[in-house]
Design an enzyme around this catalytic site. Structure first.
Site, PDB file in Angstrom:
ATOM      1  CG  ASP A  18      13.389 -12.691  29.546  1.00 39.09           C
ATOM      2  OD1 ASP A  18      13.509 -12.928  30.639  1.00 39.09           O
ATOM      3  OD2 ASP A  18      13.542 -11.592  28.881  1.00 39.09           O
ATOM      4  CG  ASN A  66      20.818 -15.770  33.020  1.00 41.06           C
ATOM      5  OD1 ASN A  66      20.310 -16.495  32.482  1.00 41.06           O
ATOM      6  ND2 ASN A  66      20.713 -14.533  33.118  1.00 41.06           N
TER       7      ASN A  66
END
Ligand code: IPE
Ligand code: IPE
Ligand code: MG
Length: 244
Positions: A18, A66
């Site tokens: 991330d 996502n």
């Protein structure tokens, strides 16, 4: 300097990669630039994990959530994935790494699916390390698809309801061929699971670092592993029980 104990490595290391977007923003660039730079970190970590002798490395690359990102960003991520699969193929073969993919792979663009299948097939006899890409993966979705399969088994008299146990559930998850996660690393400072492996991380050691993914290198991996090696995993028992 402390040294890594080769006999106490996590069997299954998973990473929530991330911080690509923030890494790029800090440099006045667009998010896509961060994703591009994140590929180097993937290469470094895969090579180092294999070199150290880790058996299973799983990378969370794209979540079911996502898909809600801007279309252009999704498109670029898929392009980068395709390109990486093509570029890294030889290295996987050379390093004896087997590629696997988990998630709702049928949601991915056809080209990506084809390339994935190709690399998975071509590396299936490699036995140094299993590298699993979690793509269009969600922990809840994994449980849902497992339950659907189990329910179908019950309906067709292949599974009897009273026989459903943890091992049957394990066998129907996308992760059926993987052991539970021992160490879960998340970069970028966020301290959450973000719908990654909910069932499989039940007893994972969690490690959070503020380093953004594009900056993550061997040294950061070593730090995480050293931290892991200094923990006592008790699995509900007392410390005394563990030591004897
Ligand atoms: C991780 O970086 C890559 C993916 C989730 C695909 P992000 O894109 O989430 O970057 P941040 O969290 O916005 O900085
Ligand atoms: C988690 O990161 C998913 C991946 C790393 C692939 P996100 O950036 O999507 O997570 P949230 O939305 O910030 O929790
Ligand atoms: Mg993020």
């Amino acid at each position: 300097m402390e040294h890594l104990d080769k006999d106490n490595l996590p069997q299954h290391l998973a990473i929530i990669m991330d911080g690509n977007g923030r890494w790029a923003s800090q440099r006045g660039k667009n998010r896509v630039f961060g994703h591009t730079k994140g590929i180097k970190s993937v290469q470094v970590v895969v090579e180092e994990a294999a070199r150290l002798g880790i058996s299973y490395l799983t990378l969370f690359a794209f979540s079911t959530e996502n898909w809600s990102r801007p279309k252009e960003e999704i498109g670029t991520l898929m392009e980068l994935l395709l390109r990486s699969l093509r570029n890294e193929f030889e290295k996987l073969l050379k390093n004896q790494i087997r590629l696997e993919a988990i998630g709702s792979i049928d949601q991915l663009p056809d080209k990506v699916q084809e390339e994935l299948n190709h690399v998975i097939q071509a590396t299936k006899n490699n036995d140094k390390m299993v590298l699993t890409l979690a793509l269009s993966y969600g922990g809840r979705e994994d449980l849902v698809q497992a339950l659907q399969k189990i329910a179908t088994g019950v309906k067709n008299n292949i599974i009897s309801p009273e026989k459903i146990d943890q091992s049957i559930i394990n066998k129907h998850l996308y992760t059926r061929k993987l052991p539970d996660i021992d160490l879960l690393i998340r970069t970028s400072g966020e301290q959450r699971i973000s719908n990654f492996m909910l069932w499989q991380a039940a007893y994972a050691e969690l490690y959070f670092t503020s380093v953004y993914w594009p900056d993550f290198r061997e040294g950061h991996l070593h730090d995480a592993l050293l931290n892991y090696q200094n923990r006592e995993r008790r699995f509900g028992k007392t410390s005394e029980q563990i030591k004897t």
